[in-house]
Design a protein around this motif. Structure first.
Motif, PDB file in Angstrom:
ATOM      1  N   VAL A  28       0.842  -1.201   0.000  1.00  0.00           N
ATOM      2  CA  VAL A  28       0.000   0.000   0.000  1.00  0.00           C
ATOM      3  C   VAL A  28       0.876   1.248   0.000  1.00  0.00           C
ATOM      4  O   VAL A  28       0.639   2.191  -0.753  1.00  0.00           O
ATOM      5  CB  VAL A  28      -0.941  -0.020   1.217  1.00  0.00           C
ATOM      6  CG1 VAL A  28      -1.682   1.304   1.328  1.00  0.00           C
ATOM      7  CG2 VAL A  28      -1.948  -1.152   1.094  1.00  0.00           C
ATOM      8  N   ALA A  29       1.931   1.253   0.877  1.00  0.00           N
ATOM      9  CA  ALA A  29       2.834   2.402   0.899  1.00  0.00           C
ATOM     10  C   ALA A  29       3.586   2.527  -0.412  1.00  0.00           C
ATOM     11  O   ALA A  29       3.844   3.640  -0.898  1.00  0.00           O
ATOM     12  CB  ALA A  29       3.820   2.249   2.063  1.00  0.00           C
ATOM     13  N   GLY A  30       3.950   1.377  -1.029  1.00  0.00           N
ATOM     14  CA  GLY A  30       4.643   1.438  -2.320  1.00  0.00           C
ATOM     15  C   GLY A  30       3.788   2.082  -3.391  1.00  0.00           C
ATOM     16  O   GLY A  30       4.291   2.782  -4.269  1.00  0.00           O
ATOM     17  N   GLY A  31       2.461   1.854  -3.351  1.00  0.00           N
ATOM     18  CA  GLY A  31       1.586   2.535  -4.305  1.00  0.00           C
ATOM     19  C   GLY A  31       1.617   4.041  -4.122  1.00  0.00           C
ATOM     20  O   GLY A  31       1.606   4.798  -5.086  1.00  0.00           O
ATOM     21  N   GLY A  32       1.653   4.493  -2.835  1.00  0.00           N
ATOM     22  CA  GLY A  32       1.770   5.928  -2.600  1.00  0.00           C
ATOM     23  C   GLY A  32       3.084   6.481  -3.097  1.00  0.00           C
ATOM     24  O   GLY A  32       3.138   7.578  -3.661  1.00  0.00           O
ATOM     25  N   ALA A  33       4.186   5.717  -2.912  1.00  0.00           N
ATOM     26  CA  ALA A  33       5.479   6.173  -3.428  1.00  0.00           C
ATOM     27  C   ALA A  33       5.464   6.241  -4.953  1.00  0.00           C
ATOM     28  O   ALA A  33       6.064   7.135  -5.554  1.00  0.00           O
ATOM     29  CB  ALA A  33       6.587   5.225  -2.948  1.00  0.00           C
ATOM     30  N   SER A  34       4.769   5.310  -5.606  1.00  0.00           N
ATOM     31  CA  SER A  34       4.672   5.344  -7.067  1.00  0.00           C
ATOM     32  C   SER A  34       3.933   6.589  -7.543  1.00  0.00           C
ATOM     33  O   SER A  34       4.194   7.103  -8.625  1.00  0.00           O
ATOM     34  CB  SER A  34       3.948   4.086  -7.558  1.00  0.00           C
ATOM     35  OG  SER A  34       4.646   2.932  -7.195  1.00  0.00           O
ATOM     36  N   LEU A  35       2.977   7.070  -6.724  1.00  0.00           N
ATOM     37  CA  LEU A  35       2.273   8.307  -7.091  1.00  0.00           C
ATOM     38  C   LEU A  35       3.240   9.470  -7.165  1.00  0.00           C
ATOM     39  O   LEU A  35       3.136  10.323  -8.045  1.00  0.00           O
ATOM     40  CB  LEU A  35       1.175   8.586  -6.051  1.00  0.00           C
ATOM     41  CG  LEU A  35       0.274   9.792  -6.321  1.00  0.00           C
ATOM     42  CD1 LEU A  35      -0.473   9.620  -7.633  1.00  0.00           C
ATOM     43  CD2 LEU A  35      -0.709   9.986  -5.176  1.00  0.00           C
ATOM     44  N   PHE A  36       4.234   9.529  -6.267  1.00  0.00           N
ATOM     45  CA  PHE A  36       5.233  10.592  -6.312  1.00  0.00           C
ATOM     46  C   PHE A  36       6.157  10.424  -7.507  1.00  0.00           C
ATOM     47  O   PHE A  36       6.704  11.388  -8.023  1.00  0.00           O
ATOM     48  CB  PHE A  36       6.058  10.599  -5.010  1.00  0.00           C
ATOM     49  CG  PHE A  36       5.381  11.317  -3.890  1.00  0.00           C
ATOM     50  CD1 PHE A  36       4.460  10.652  -3.079  1.00  0.00           C
ATOM     51  CD2 PHE A  36       5.631  12.647  -3.641  1.00  0.00           C
ATOM     52  CE1 PHE A  36       3.826  11.301  -2.045  1.00  0.00           C
ATOM     53  CE2 PHE A  36       5.001  13.302  -2.604  1.00  0.00           C
ATOM     54  CZ  PHE A  36       4.083  12.623  -1.796  1.00  0.00           C
ATOM     55  N   ALA A  37       6.352   9.158  -7.953  1.00  0.00           N
ATOM     56  CA  ALA A  37       7.207   8.938  -9.124  1.00  0.00           C
ATOM     57  C   ALA A  37       6.533   9.413 -10.400  1.00  0.00           C
ATOM     58  O   ALA A  37       7.196   9.856 -11.337  1.00  0.00           O
ATOM     59  CB  ALA A  37       7.564   7.454  -9.230  1.00  0.00           C
ATOM     60  N   SER A  38       5.190   9.335 -10.455  1.00  0.00           N
ATOM     61  CA  SER A  38       4.476   9.738 -11.665  1.00  0.00           C
ATOM     62  C   SER A  38       4.073  11.207 -11.644  1.00  0.00           C
ATOM     63  O   SER A  38       3.858  11.805 -12.690  1.00  0.00           O
ATOM     64  CB  SER A  38       3.235   8.867 -11.830  1.00  0.00           C
ATOM     65  OG  SER A  38       2.367   9.018 -10.727  1.00  0.00           O
ATOM     66  N   VAL A  39       3.933  11.803 -10.459  1.00  0.00           N
ATOM     67  CA  VAL A  39       3.561  13.217 -10.329  1.00  0.00           C
ATOM     68  C   VAL A  39       4.621  13.897  -9.469  1.00  0.00           C
ATOM     69  O   VAL A  39       5.017  13.371  -8.431  1.00  0.00           O
ATOM     70  CB  VAL A  39       2.172  13.355  -9.662  1.00  0.00           C
ATOM     71  CG1 VAL A  39       1.803  14.830  -9.546  1.00  0.00           C
ATOM     72  CG2 VAL A  39       1.127  12.624 -10.478  1.00  0.00           C
ATOM     73  N   ASP A  40       5.100  15.084  -9.912  1.00  0.00           N
ATOM     74  CA  ASP A  40       6.197  15.750  -9.229  1.00  0.00           C
ATOM     75  C   ASP A  40       5.887  15.938  -7.747  1.00  0.00           C
ATOM     76  O   ASP A  40       6.675  15.604  -6.882  1.00  0.00           O
ATOM     77  CB  ASP A  40       6.470  17.109  -9.877  1.00  0.00           C
ATOM     78  CG  ASP A  40       7.703  17.765  -9.313  1.00  0.00           C
ATOM     79  OD1 ASP A  40       7.845  18.969  -9.436  1.00  0.00           O
ATOM     80  OD2 ASP A  40       8.538  17.034  -8.722  1.00  0.00           O
ATOM     81  N   ARG A  41       4.718  16.465  -7.425  1.00  0.00           N
ATOM     82  CA  ARG A  41       4.246  16.538  -6.045  1.00  0.00           C
ATOM     83  C   ARG A  41       2.739  16.418  -6.057  1.00  0.00           C
ATOM     84  O   ARG A  41       2.047  17.327  -6.507  1.00  0.00           O
ATOM     85  CB  ARG A  41       4.657  17.838  -5.361  1.00  0.00           C
ATOM     86  CG  ARG A  41       4.026  17.973  -3.953  1.00  0.00           C
ATOM     87  CD  ARG A  41       4.430  19.217  -3.240  1.00  0.00           C
ATOM     88  NE  ARG A  41       5.816  19.138  -2.779  1.00  0.00           N
ATOM     89  CZ  ARG A  41       6.422  20.115  -2.121  1.00  0.00           C
ATOM     90  NH1 ARG A  41       5.784  21.223  -1.843  1.00  0.00           N
ATOM     91  NH2 ARG A  41       7.683  19.999  -1.758  1.00  0.00           N
TER      92      ARG A  41
END
Length: 729
Positions: free
Chosen positions: A77-90
């Motif tokens: 679940v946390a990895g999905g949140g980290a992936s959101l930062f990888a696809s969107v600058d912030r």
């Protein structure tokens, strides 16, 4: 002679015992069977104890594995949140809410307090973050506890947005030692790390132990190779706070078959985290005890298990008394039928030979099919445990076939699929009872895999607990390829739409700004300058020296304002228009700029070294603006140096402009490329603070990057990259 007839007619001892020989053998059988019953009863008694002990140990291992697996789910679940930062600058709070809402945390993980993100903020960046937070309309970001620290880790996002979670926004977890240790471990290793026991700020007045799982997020999405690089690229942590009592209750439910305690034994210390006891605590000692230690995300846990007393833990021992009586009764029956065994032995032996040969051939065919099959196969008993597995099955799950024996087949999978028909839930079930499904497989020492399962009922031999055959085929590559294509399509569509909207809005704002500057601001400036000039020309004799000085200051301020407007317009034009790419000789262009500077400022003797044959593909006018600003800055800030020197060259794929002038403090490097951000006094080094912002815009429009290094009093170096061949054609 008289005694001989009597001696011949008298039966011998052997003759007298011959009629009793069958009875004697029957008596021997009886005694042997009774003895065997007692021995077997004793063996069964010990076997039941061993089986109960093995089952107890297996249950403890299953509990530990369930808890470890749930923590892995938290990491995903946390990895999905980290992936959101990888696809969107912030990500914005709305985007973070969208991700958390899509995960359905309240339904899937009721023990989780929420899913949050804590930023990694230096002291110099804290004010900028608070200003940016307020300007974005997200409210006032108050970082607490107050005080000056080198780095902060405030909570920025936390979903779901309950009252307690909203109150937690701004809390600096990096300032609390237990949380700090876990956050620092995650930052330096680049892996998920779990904290020691803490009391969540949401749990004010609520007893209980809570834990936090941190996953680092780096700029660009990739983990740098070095610790220094991770510190430099660190954005923050995606973290999962959860309450330990609800975590265990959600995964294990209300277990009535054992007691257990969980200790944190990290670094040799032993700290009780959780105790699970039965409602009716018995004074009798437990039948079995077991202890398991394992490492999980940087912490070491020890779980101590106590079974129920022997009467409840091994209830089948009481039934062995009836088994003993039944065995004695069977011994009597054996005594009755012992004489029948010899009669039937010969015929039974012949039949057994034929059956043995048939069984051997059938077993040989089955062994060949199992051993050389490319598809994983396993025989299952009525409890869903693996009785036998072939080599292909071992290769798929990463465990030897011998190591698979005795394991629950369901334990090899990461999902919680529950059978709806038969033993397995499947995508399809035919009339013969064959079930087919696709499940997520846990592979030892590797990434999770997806497997296509085919379960078919299979009768075992008499007395053999085998109920089915399952075939496992690894379909991970196919499913991953399909998922990547779908995810890539969705990501590309979203990014194109987002970038298009941002570009359109930026162009509209830039055009409105340029229009306002060129029309609305110039008119009052001309009025100020004109009327102040008239006052100076017509009424200079009326004013005293101070008054004339004030008028001069007004005119100078108006003039400087006009220059700033020109600079702003010039920078805004850099972002518009088409980039006309052509072959540009940067060495020749730099030489022309230096000659112009020498002609306009002959009093400043600077040694300039320009590397030859520096060619790029770009817009000549924009590149001239870039070099003009960088060389002009170096020319200006070397004023006052004993031996001023400027070097313009290329190395390791980067161009650079280096000087030995005033330099700057490296901690303020982020301010250099912002409009109107100046690091030196206006009276010492004049300027508008717009040049380096223009440089950055030109570089980025060409698809390059720019960075700066400097020391106060020792000079500065500006590195930038541009596309094209850097050698002479």
């Amino acid at each position: 002679m008289d005694d001989s007839p009597r001696q011949r007619s008298a039966p011998s001892i052997a003759d007298r015992l011959r009629p009793l020989r069958g009875h004697l053998w029957a008596l021997v059988v009886l005694l042997g069977s009774v003895g065997s019953v007692f021995i077997l009863w004793q063996m069964a008694y010990e076997r039941e104890l061993r089986a109960a002990s093995v089952s107890f140990v297996s249950n403890t291992q299953e509990i530990a594995e369930l808890l470890r697996q749930q923590l892995v789910n938290y990491e995903l679940v946390a990895g999905g949140g980290a992936s959101l930062f990888a696809s969107v600058d912030r990500p914005t709070p709305r985007q973070w809410y969208g991700y958390a809402d899509g995960m359905e945390l309240a339904r899937r993980f009721p023990e989780m307090v929420g899913l949050g993100f804590a930023g990694y903020v230096s002291q110099s960046r804290l004010d900028d973050l608070q200003i940016e937070w307020r300007q974005a309309g997200w409210g006032q970001l108050e970082v607490r506890p107050h005080g000056l620290r080198d780095y902060y880790g405030p909570i920025l996002y936390l979903e779901p947005r309950t009252v307690e979670n909203v109150d937690a926004i701004g809390f600096d977890m990096y300032s609390e030692p237990t949380r700090h240790a876990a956050m620092e471990a995650a930052l330096e290793t680049g892996e998920a790390a779990m904290s020691g026991p803490v009391h969540l700020i949401q749990d004010s007045g609520r007893p209980g132990t809570s834990l936090l799982l941190y996953l680092p997020v780096y700029r660009g999405g990739d983990r740098p190779a070095t610790v220094e690089g991770r510190h430099a690229a660190m954005l923050g942590w995606v973290y999962v706070p959860f309450r330990l009592d609800r975590f265990i209750a959600a995964k294990l439910g209300d277990r009535r078959d054992m007691r257990f305690r969980i200790y944190d034994v990290t670094a040799g210390a032993s700290q009780l985290l959780y105790t699970a006891d039965l409602d009716e605590a018995s004074q009798e000692p437990p039948a079995f005890t077991h202890s398991i230690e394992f490492d999980t995300y940087g912490r070491r846990w020890r779980m101590e298990f106590d079974s129920l007393p022997q009467a409840q833990a091994v209830p089948r021992l009481a039934g062995l008394q009836n088994t003993l009586a039944l065995g004695l009764f069977a011994s009597l029956l054996m005594y009755a039928v012992a004489w029948m065994l010899a009669q039937t032995e010969s015929r039974a032996h012949g039949i057994a030979l034929r059956l043995t040969e048939d069984f051997r051939r059938s077993e040989q065919r089955f062994r060949i099919a199992m051993t050389y099959s490319a598809i994983g196969k396993a025989l299952l008993d009525s409890q869903g445990r693996i009785v036998e597995a072939n080599p292909a099955m071992g290769r798929i799950v990463g465990i030897t076939p011998q190591g698979l024996v005795g394991k629950r087949f369901d334990a090899l999978f990461e999902d919680d699929e529950v059978a709806t028909r038969g033993r397995f839930a499947g995508d399809s079930t035919d009339d013969a009872g064959v079930h087919r499904s696709t499940r997520r497989l846990h592979r030892e020492g590797g990434d999770p895999r997806h497997a296509q399962l085919t379960y078919s009922p299979l009768p075992g031999n008499l007395g053999q607990d085998i109920v089915g055959l399952v075939q496992v085929e690894d379909v991970t590559k196919r499913l991953r390829a399909e998922a990547k294509v779908l995810a890539l399509n969705r990501t590309l569509e979203a990014r194109v739409a987002s970038r298009t909207r941002e570009l359109s809005q930026a162009n509209q704002e830039l055009e409105a700004f340029a229009y306002s500057v060129s029309h609305d601001l110039r008119a009052p400036l001309r009025a100020i300058d004109g009327f102040s000039r008239i006052l100076t020309e017509r009424y200079s004799t009326t004013f005293d020296e101070a008054g004339r000085g004030y008028l001069e200051r007004v005119r100078n301020a108006a003039s400087r304002m006009g220059e700033l407007i020109d600079a702003l317009l010039k920078m805004s034009r850099l972002g518009r228009g088409e980039v006309k790419r052509e072959r540009v000789d940067l060495s020749r262009m730099a030489g022309e700029i230096v000659e112009e500077l020498r002609a306009s400022d002959r009093s400043h003797a600077v040694e300039v070294e320009i590397a030859p044959s520096m060619f790029v593909d770009g817009d000549a006018a924009l590149l001239r603006n870039l070099l003009g600003n960088l060389i002009g800055n170096a020319w200006k800030f070397t004023r006052g140096s004993e031996q001023p020197r400027i070097e313009i060259a290329h190395q390791a794929g980067e161009f650079y402009v280096r000087d030995n002038g005033a330099g700057f403090a490296q901690e303020y490097v982020d301010k250099l490329f912002r409009p109107f951000q100046r690091l030196h006094d206006q009276n010492q080094f004049a300027g508008h603070g717009i040049g380096l912002a223009s440089v950055k815009r030109v570089v980025e429009r060409h698809g390059g990057t720019i960075r700066a290094e400097g020391r106060e009093g020792e000079g500065a170096t500006f590195y930038f990259t541009l596309p094209g061949n850097h050698s002479e054609p």
